[in-house]
Design a protein around this motif. Structure first.
Motif, PDB file in Angstrom:
ATOM      1  N   ALA A  38      -1.926   1.464  -7.803  1.00 45.29           N
ATOM      2  CA  ALA A  38      -2.335   2.850  -8.073  1.00 45.29           C
ATOM      3  C   ALA A  38      -1.778   3.804  -7.026  1.00 45.29           C
ATOM      4  O   ALA A  38      -1.666   3.463  -5.843  1.00 45.29           O
ATOM      5  N   GLN A  39      -1.421   5.009  -7.479  1.00 45.85           N
ATOM      6  CA  GLN A  39      -0.965   6.085  -6.599  1.00 45.85           C
ATOM      7  C   GLN A  39      -1.900   7.287  -6.779  1.00 45.85           C
ATOM      8  O   GLN A  39      -2.176   7.706  -7.900  1.00 45.85           O
ATOM      9  N   ASP A  40      -2.407   7.823  -5.678  1.00 49.53           N
ATOM     10  CA  ASP A  40      -3.288   8.982  -5.755  1.00 49.53           C
ATOM     11  C   ASP A  40      -2.513  10.257  -6.062  1.00 49.53           C
ATOM     12  O   ASP A  40      -2.997  11.168  -6.726  1.00 49.53           O
ATOM     13  N   VAL A  41      -1.287  10.321  -5.558  1.00 53.75           N
ATOM     14  CA  VAL A  41      -0.390  11.438  -5.809  1.00 53.75           C
ATOM     15  C   VAL A  41       0.939  10.852  -6.269  1.00 53.75           C
ATOM     16  O   VAL A  41       1.411   9.858  -5.716  1.00 53.75           O
ATOM     17  N   ALA A  42       1.538  11.446  -7.282  1.00 50.35           N
ATOM     18  CA  ALA A  42       2.780  10.924  -7.831  1.00 50.35           C
ATOM     19  C   ALA A  42       3.842  10.772  -6.743  1.00 50.35           C
ATOM     20  O   ALA A  42       4.144  11.717  -6.015  1.00 50.35           O
ATOM     21  N   GLY A  43       4.367   9.545  -6.635  1.00 51.55           N
ATOM     22  CA  GLY A  43       5.417   9.285  -5.673  1.00 51.55           C
ATOM     23  C   GLY A  43       4.932   8.953  -4.283  1.00 51.55           C
ATOM     24  O   GLY A  43       5.752   8.687  -3.399  1.00 51.55           O
ATOM     25  N   THR A  45       2.658   6.234  -2.270  1.00 51.69           N
ATOM     26  CA  THR A  45       1.915   4.980  -2.360  1.00 51.69           C
ATOM     27  C   THR A  45       0.872   4.895  -1.263  1.00 51.69           C
ATOM     28  O   THR A  45       0.960   5.571  -0.241  1.00 51.69           O
ATOM     29  N   ARG A  46      -0.120   4.060  -1.457  1.00 47.51           N
ATOM     30  CA  ARG A  46      -1.191   3.913  -0.472  1.00 47.51           C
ATOM     31  C   ARG A  46      -0.755   3.056   0.720  1.00 47.51           C
ATOM     32  O   ARG A  46      -1.148   3.307   1.843  1.00 47.51           O
ATOM     33  N   ALA A  47       0.020   2.035   0.457  1.00 45.24           N
ATOM     34  CA  ALA A  47       0.422   1.134   1.546  1.00 45.24           C
ATOM     35  C   ALA A  47       1.866   0.703   1.413  1.00 45.24           C
ATOM     36  O   ALA A  47       2.259  -0.343   1.928  1.00 45.24           O
ATOM     37  N   GLY A  48       2.670   1.501   0.727  1.00 45.60           N
ATOM     38  CA  GLY A  48       4.079   1.173   0.571  1.00 45.60           C
ATOM     39  C   GLY A  48       4.395   0.315  -0.631  1.00 45.60           C
ATOM     40  O   GLY A  48       5.547  -0.099  -0.823  1.00 45.60           O
ATOM     41  N   TYR A  49       3.396   0.032  -1.450  1.00 45.97           N
ATOM     42  CA  TYR A  49       3.603  -0.811  -2.625  1.00 45.97           C
ATOM     43  C   TYR A  49       3.422   0.016  -3.899  1.00 45.97           C
ATOM     44  O   TYR A  49       2.439   0.743  -4.040  1.00 45.97           O
ATOM     45  N   ASP A  50       4.381  -0.122  -4.832  1.00 45.72           N
ATOM     46  CA  ASP A  50       4.242   0.566  -6.102  1.00 45.72           C
ATOM     47  C   ASP A  50       4.380  -0.368  -7.305  1.00 45.72           C
ATOM     48  O   ASP A  50       3.764  -0.147  -8.337  1.00 45.72           O
TER      49      ASP A  50
END
Length: 383
Positions: A38-43, A45-50
């Motif tokens: 999951a991404q909170d904002v487009a583009g 990532t939370r921890a570098g993982y998409d």
């Protein structure tokens, strides 16, 4: 809490890349069995993982551990050893380039180079890598790689990593070492001058015959970037569960390798005395042509043993079918002992080529069972 780097191999095998999980404190690295994040904002990532093809926390833990054990800065985990080999070759070579490989290389490596990369435009020479004059003679201006296995599969030949690294670099080439048989516990090629280390993590690193995987490790930032790009773009990644299984195996690598070596040494002594055994191939033997080199670059001599039998192909096939504890199967490096006939099994792809192995050759992957049981099993099969 972050585990500080330490010199002890056994400690790094248990802790490198494997800090307790931050949210729950889980001591064992979790299996992040997810395809996306999951991404909170487009583009962002939370921890570098998409997306798990590009990166997965369980795979990252494995890659960190692999790099640490080999003394490298960059580690990459693949879906198989052949996926790792293919990535290394494609990332380091282009059509028109030339490579040098062992004349007793693993059959799968030969098949990849001869049947897939040769039509792509790669040329190669297979030479005895222990003969440095032969290697020097095979070098060309277009040579970009020397591809080394040491010990080799299944003849257990030994190559001088430091000497080959110096020779490769002097000619503008790079040295890749398949360290599957030795493992980083017994041998660290990067410290001897190699540019890249390759593993089939299916074997000793996983250690339990329950996972398929591969790895590339390097200290070269450009190669590291290339391997990462090819891994992501070609998609031959290690999945999270396979990464977790390999991590679990790595934790006990040091203690397992000591037992593999102990058992192999006793089996070699028995084979040397048996009247139905011809030649025994094991780098720990003083009469082995690569013994002195192996003694200088390996901690011990490993758990793989090959030998020929009196009676040729027919007798060899009978022997491998008679064992009870040594399972007749391909692969190697598990806790259980395996026996095989390379010419009919793992090395069938080199039949008719310069890499063809003797028809009376038997290969053992010596496990960690009680040595008295393994010795009795082999004696019964030979008798």
């Amino acid at each position: 809490m972050t585990i500080e780097p330490v010199d002890s191999f056994a400690t790094r095998a248990i802790h490198a890349g494997q800090d307790p999980e931050q949210v729950t404190g889980a001591v064992v690295v979790p299996i992040y069995q997810t395809s996306t994040f999951a991404q909170d904002v487009a583009g962002e990532t939370r921890a570098g993982y998409d997306y798990s093809r590009a990166g997965n926390p369980t795979r990252t833990a494995l890659e960190t551990a692999l790099a640490s054990l080999e003394g490298g800065k960059f580690g990459y985990a693949f879906a198989s050893g052949m996926a790792a080999a293919d990535t290394a070759l494609r990332a380091m070579m282009k059509p028109g380039d030339h490579l040098i490989m062992a004349n007793d290389a693993y059959g799968g490596t030969f098949r990849l180079i001869d049947k897939i990369l040769k039509p792509w435009g790669i040329s190669y020479d297979a030479v005895p890598l222990a003969d440095l004059d032969a290697v020097q003679a095979a070098l060309r201006p277009e040579t970009k790689l020397i591809w080394v296995e040491t010990p080799t599969n299944p003849m257990l030949g030994i190559a001088d990593i430091a000497a080959l690294a110096e020779m490769a670099h002097a000619s503008g080439a790079k040295l890749v070492v398949d360290n599957t048989f030795a493992t980083p516990y017994l041998q660290t090629p990067l410290g001897l001058g190699a540019d890249v280390v390759l593993h089939s993590t299916t074997k000793y690193l996983g250690g339990h015959s329950d996972v398929i995987g591969g790895a590339l490790i390097t200290n070269d930032p450009e190669l590291g970037d290339a391997f990462g790009f090819y891994l992501k773009s070609m998609g031959g990644v290690a999945g999270p569960f396979d990464s977790w299984l390999t991590l679990r195996g790595i934790k006990t690598l040091a203690v397992r390798m000591d037992r593999h070596c102990d058992n192999a040494e006793e089996i070699v002594e028995m084979l040397l005395q048996h009247p139905k055994v011809g030649t025994v191939y094991y780098p720990g033997l003083e009469q082995h042509p690569g013994h002195q080199v192996a003694a200088g670059q390996m901690l011990r001599f490993g758990g793989m043993v090959s030998f020929t039998v009196v009676g040729g192909l027919e007798e060899a096939v009978k022997v491998v079918s008679r064992t009870r504890l040594f399972t007749l199967a391909e692969s190697l490096g598990g806790v259980e002992s395996l026996i095989e006939h390379p010419g009919l099994m793992t090395h069938a792809s080199v039949v008719g080529s310069d890499l063809e192995v003797p028809s009376d050759l038997i290969r053992l992957s010596v496990g960690i069972e009680a040595i008295e049981d393994l010795l009795a099993d082999l004696k019964d099969a030979l008798d």
